[in-house]
Design a protein around this motif. Sequence first.
Motif, PDB file in Angstrom:
ATOM      1  N   MET A 504      55.416  44.874  47.230  1.00 41.29           N
ATOM      2  CA  MET A 504      54.505  45.853  47.633  1.00 41.29           C
ATOM      3  C   MET A 504      53.252  46.735  46.513  1.00 41.29           C
ATOM      4  SD  MET A 504      52.381  44.286  50.233  1.00 41.29           S
ATOM      5  CE  MET A 504      50.550  45.425  50.242  1.00 41.29           C
ATOM      6  N   ILE A 505      54.732  47.716  45.722  1.00 39.69           N
ATOM      7  CA  ILE A 505      54.994  48.413  44.952  1.00 39.69           C
ATOM      8  C   ILE A 505      54.293  47.518  43.825  1.00 39.69           C
ATOM      9  CG2 ILE A 505      57.162  48.464  44.237  1.00 39.69           C
ATOM     10  CD1 ILE A 505      57.113  51.891  44.934  1.00 39.69           C
ATOM     11  N   ILE A 506      55.445  46.664  43.425  1.00 41.54           N
ATOM     12  CA  ILE A 506      54.567  45.768  41.719  1.00 41.54           C
ATOM     13  C   ILE A 506      53.221  45.769  42.337  1.00 41.54           C
ATOM     14  CG2 ILE A 506      54.977  44.165  40.456  1.00 41.54           C
ATOM     15  CD1 ILE A 506      57.890  43.880  41.764  1.00 41.54           C
ATOM     16  N   LEU A 507      52.757  44.835  43.466  1.00 41.50           N
ATOM     17  CA  LEU A 507      50.956  44.583  43.753  1.00 41.50           C
ATOM     18  C   LEU A 507      50.712  46.136  43.529  1.00 41.50           C
ATOM     19  CD1 LEU A 507      50.703  42.422  46.049  1.00 41.50           C
ATOM     20  CD2 LEU A 507      50.781  41.794  43.536  1.00 41.50           C
ATOM     21  N   GLY A 508      50.428  47.647  43.848  1.00 46.30           N
ATOM     22  CA  GLY A 508      50.058  48.586  43.943  1.00 46.30           C
ATOM     23  C   GLY A 508      50.515  49.079  42.180  1.00 46.30           C
ATOM     24  N   VAL A 509      51.356  48.087  41.339  1.00 45.68           N
ATOM     25  CA  VAL A 509      50.857  48.710  40.065  1.00 45.68           C
ATOM     26  C   VAL A 509      50.199  48.402  39.375  1.00 45.68           C
ATOM     27  CG1 VAL A 509      52.451  48.704  37.784  1.00 45.68           C
ATOM     28  CG2 VAL A 509      53.525  49.639  39.386  1.00 45.68           C
ATOM     29  N   SER A 510      49.921  46.848  39.171  1.00 48.68           N
ATOM     30  CA  SER A 510      48.796  46.128  38.970  1.00 48.68           C
ATOM     31  C   SER A 510      47.595  46.283  38.906  1.00 48.68           C
ATOM     32  CB  SER A 510      49.424  44.625  38.973  1.00 48.68           C
ATOM     33  OG  SER A 510      50.896  44.004  39.008  1.00 48.68           O
ATOM     34  N   LYS A 511      47.432  46.950  40.646  1.00 47.56           N
ATOM     35  CA  LYS A 511      46.238  47.252  41.253  1.00 47.56           C
ATOM     36  C   LYS A 511      45.584  48.297  40.866  1.00 47.56           C
ATOM     37  CE  LYS A 511      46.222  46.071  45.754  1.00 47.56           C
ATOM     38  NZ  LYS A 511      46.208  46.224  47.411  1.00 47.56           N
ATOM     39  N   ASN A 512      46.403  49.791  40.080  1.00 48.07           N
ATOM     40  CA  ASN A 512      46.498  50.288  39.812  1.00 48.07           C
ATOM     41  C   ASN A 512      46.153  51.298  38.723  1.00 48.07           C
ATOM     42  OD1 ASN A 512      46.153  53.563  40.419  1.00 48.07           O
ATOM     43  ND2 ASN A 512      48.090  54.532  40.092  1.00 48.07           N
ATOM     44  N   ALA A 513      46.813  50.213  37.998  1.00 47.27           N
ATOM     45  CA  ALA A 513      46.433  50.022  36.263  1.00 47.27           C
ATOM     46  C   ALA A 513      45.109  49.540  35.748  1.00 47.27           C
ATOM     47  CB  ALA A 513      47.856  48.608  35.892  1.00 47.27           C
ATOM     48  N   TYR A 514      44.533  48.159  36.573  1.00 50.26           N
ATOM     49  CA  TYR A 514      43.171  47.537  36.370  1.00 50.26           C
ATOM     50  C   TYR A 514      42.404  48.698  36.902  1.00 50.26           C
ATOM     51  CZ  TYR A 514      40.202  43.950  36.565  1.00 50.26           C
ATOM     52  OH  TYR A 514      38.625  43.035  36.121  1.00 50.26           O
ATOM     53  N   ARG A 515      42.124  49.854  37.659  1.00 50.85           N
ATOM     54  CA  ARG A 515      41.685  50.770  38.059  1.00 50.85           C
ATOM     55  C   ARG A 515      41.605  51.485  36.566  1.00 50.85           C
ATOM     56  NH1 ARG A 515      44.862  52.209  43.246  1.00 50.85           N
ATOM     57  NH2 ARG A 515      43.733  50.885  44.073  1.00 50.85           N
TER      58      ARG A 515
END
Lengths: 669, 669
Positions: A504-515
């Motif tokens: 979840m934390i890796i996916l969180g980084v991807s999501k946040n980087a996308y923003r």
Amino acid sequence: MKMTVIEPWLIAPAASVVSLLIGAFLFNYVSSKDAGTDRMKEIAGWIKDGSRSFLKTEYTYLGIFVVIMAIILSLVLGITIGVTYIFGTLLSGLAGIIGMEIAVKANVRTANGAKEGGLSEAFPIAFRGGAVMGLMVVGLALGGISIIYWLTGDPEIVLGMSIGASTLTLFMKAGGGIFTKTADIAADLVGKIELNIPEDDPRNPAVIADNVGDNVGDCAGSGADLFDSYVAAIMAAMILGGASQIKYLETVPLVYAGLGIIASIIGIAMVRVKKGGDPGQALNLGTYLTTIIFAVFTLVATFLFNYDLKIWYSNITGLAAGLVIGMTSDYYTSINRAPAMKTAESAQTGAAIIILTGFSYGLISCFPALLGIGIGSAIAYSIYGVYGVGIAAVGMLSVAGIIIAGDAYGPIGDNAKGIAEMAKLGDDIVDITDEIDAAGNTTKAITKGFAIGAAGLTALALLASYQQIVNDLLQKTIVFDLMDPIVMMGIFIGMSVPIIFSAMIILGVSKNAYRMIEEIRRQFREIPGLMEGTGQPDYDTCINIATKGALKELLPLIVFSILTTLIVGFVGGIRALAGFLSGSIFSGFFLAILMANSGGLWDNAKKYIESGHFGGKGSDAHKAAVIGDTVGDPFKDTAGPSLNTLVTVISQIASLFAPLFIAYALIAA
Amino acid sequence: MKMTVIEPWLIAPAASVVSLLIGAFLFNYVSSKDAGTDRMKEIAGWIKDGSRSFLKTEYTYLGIFVVIMAIILSLVLGITIGVTYIFGTLLSGLAGIIGMEIAVKANVRTANGAKEGGLSEAFPIAFRGGAVMGLMVVGLALGGISIIYWLTGDPEIVLGMSIGASTLTLFMKAGGGIFTKTADIAADLVGKIELNIPEDDPRNPAVIADNVGDNVGDCAGSGADLFDSYVAAIMAAMILGGASQIKYLETVPLVYAGLGIIASIIGIAMVRVKKGGDPGQALNLGTYLTTIIFAVFTLVATFLFNYDLKIWYSNITGLAAGLVIGMTSDYYTSINRAPAMKTAESAQTGAAIIILTGFSYGLISCFPALLGIGIGSAIAYSIYGVYGVGIAAVGMLSVAGIIIAGDAYGPIGDNAKGIAEMAKLGDDIVDITDEIDAAGNTTKAITKGFAIGAAGLTALALLASYQQIVNDLLQKTIVFDLMDPIVMMGIFIGMSVPIIFSAMIILGVSKNAYRMIEEIRRQFREIPGLMEGTGQPDYDTCINIATKGALKELLPLIVFSILTTLIVGFVGGIRALAGFLSGSIFSGFFLAILMANSGGLWDNAKKYIESGHFGGKGSDAHKAAVIGDTVGDPFKDTAGPSLNTLVTVISQIASLFAPLFIAYALIAA
């Protein structure tokens, strides 16, 4: 026996005070240095403001979380736990603030030192900046424990403080980890790849966030990480010692930890680089010397206070296990060793193959670490039972002062390099800061391995102290039978917590980087003259996105981890929970090592290619290696380092709620 | 009690005979079909020769290994074990040969069926080809167990046969896995990327090896995989049942397994596709129907033979756990579900992000599987103790007949598509074979999840039977205390075996692919007219490289695994070994699910993009997805599927050598 007038454990508060005083002295030393040109001050100001803004937002959210937790803990477990919990969060939070403040002072002064006096002027500023963090962390931590122990005489109440420190750490470590990689990945993807502008270019709106990230992720985060393991290890050993008939066992961890601080101070004083010297070597030498001094000090104390010599042997076992894990991490990630070189070589066959190769070496690097923890804890146990395991963890962590100093030195050097580049100080100066930065990378591998190993042993000690607490409550010796399907079920569920958390934390980084990528693109689209260098980028919005996004991704994860622990405890009872804690140690330790080492390996494989091998910068091999490095970023700087703390948090929650699980669990003990 | 004239367990040999007869009938059915044009026969002939050549080389090496092992086992543990060991390897080897022979017949006949009569003609050929494999595997396995049990009446002697089957399986599964991915990666990297010729182009010297790989990796390998789990599960449950006072418990696994074969035969007969029907649905329907029929049959038998109804409940628990794991694997890998679509979407941000996203979903997909195994085994235990866990594993594996049929159908369809393309049968025909191929991919996810789940439960049953054997030898009930540091050390070391095995086998694929790439480049350089289509590529050399390389990479790994088990046993004794086995289950199960699911996910994310999303074929997203798919290849087809068998092998070695560990270990029980 002649020493009873002054209790030996008072070494701990004394060492804490000395540590804080020297920390304050070094803080002033760094502050007294010149911060350079106006342009340098301006850039450093942005980083400082960004770092403070992150911390302010994070602490605001955390404040609410801490208050809610403290109320729940007070209602359920009594006011003492609630108060010590808040005390722990305050200490850990204070350590974070001090670490951040010194980092944003030391970075620009290191850059200016390089400009004014070269390496021999710049290095001490960077290292002493790191040392402030190291000394403050151990000083505050051991000081806090001493106060609670002095007031209550009960190590189980230290548990409240320890868990306060741990929950805060988890936020700082994981939140900072999401922040730093959000900014890093977003800045690189838009800056380097889409727009083809160099790293650390002030036109890039994410560049300040990227430098802030180094501070909040590596500096404050790592310091907090070891704060947490440090307190937990000392507390667990004290609980295990307190269960014995031999009275002094309870305070030995305090004595050893106090001596560890003194050894660290001496070690820090001995770290020096002459003209033309190698800063990486100086840092490592300091660590090894501290270890030796610590071993000697504790041996002397063991004789002086008439401790059982076996305690000292357990202590040394932990120290040795830490060194083995640190050194193998070093081997598997160093730029000039076979794994990194072979991984770099494999980049010639494309991105997929370098990913597979780096991942495979990362897996292999778990072997010595698993052996080290497995055999180390078994030896410590055979020497002095579960108490031996607790003391081994304390031994490993007693030199935390210098370890944290080396760790916090890294982002200061990294920042100094960024400032030197952004302020256009010229190639010579950038090269000096680069050397300081590179030395940070070398020590980082060792300290990371050390931190993970220490956390592993600490987790085992916490498991043992959980069993001790349960035994005390049930007034009998409980056995957690591996073949008991309730225990086994707990193991399988417990394994999944670090697994889900990492994902979840890796996916969180991807999501946040996308923003953030969207925001960077927007600024280049809408701010006139930004690409030409005449427009002013809006750094704050990027910092805000990274901050809010990090907390948004993180909060559900922390709630998930705590709730799962409580659910397993209230449904499966203390046996399921013993399995659960073990399972989280198994997968957490494995994933932490895998992610730290494979991430470090890809990073250095890329650097190896950049230094001119297999086609050098810009070649196909280099492009493949950049992909490997990007995969490794959230592995090594976000997910991997958070897992230690995650395991510590759930272990302590389990111990804290043990009375309730015994009373109310569906499946009885 | 009126049924004692004919022993109920004779259902097992009877069902075996029926299974083998129907298998032979279907073999003839497939053989009787027309193999099409001369060109098709020529291409199919290359694949057949290549497959036979692989099997011949592999069996030659294996023969030597088996003889040495049999001699060691005979000397150390007695001649009976040596003989049953050889018997097990012969049965497993025979199943491999039959599976391979039918696959190389069915592939070309399926392609020709598509040409002559469309889907409704082609599908039965492909599926019945797979069914031959399924029926032969369960027939030979249950027949073999029945013979040994009839001769000796001792389930512990079945252990010899089981371990024979397992070691052979490990070679076939892992060796086939290295072979198939070597050829796949090498063919793609040189063919598609360097030379820009399409997949399955007969000019590519590796193309036949690639098709051979489908047979040896997926068909023979997967069949052998379930052969191994199937025998091990039945044996473990028999041992656990034999330890009870209730005499019939020992033979219930045989009765249930026999009924599972009958249910599978009925299920296989019901798999039909009408014109315009969906072959994927037909396959899944067959599996679900078989499961229901099996549940009803065993319920009837339980009443008829006066078995305790709790046995049936345990049986159903295993079946349910298998379905949960299979269905969640399906969800996490299916092309039209959120994980695959989001992974595909992330490819737009580049290769690093699709790797991170797919890996993260792979991690998350472990959660239901870990819960399924953990809770499933706890429920089974609460119903009927360790015997319940054993019966749950048997329940899950009893429908292996139709599971293997679906699994072996996959590579037949894949090959048929390859032959249709290479023989230029035209787009319409290729589309039909493509539909058959795609249905194979759908069932593959479910059957893989099922196989891993079954192996997980089997491993737990083997662990329980290990404890039972140790108890019998020591004449007391031994407890493996989780807090015993010897057990804990065993867990840490045990965890590292699947970790190292995965790493080394992935590196082995890379190394072997590299050798093959060199050979393909050499042929294009040295054979005149190869690129123009006038020269004849040397397929055999590529097949030879893949074969020899696979065995070369594999042998040290198998020796490492067996030796580590023996070293831990002889040094740490039976307690360390209990931890060791558990540790290998923990990391092995986790990595098997992670690798199977993330690999499947990347594969389908790529296919999703190819079907026209996010820019479709040739877009940047597609290029990123191809990198993801290549990373996933050795995950899902080499390392992941070998881990089950690895864990089974070391569990059985531990049981087999238990008497020696008790007698000679450094650290006593």
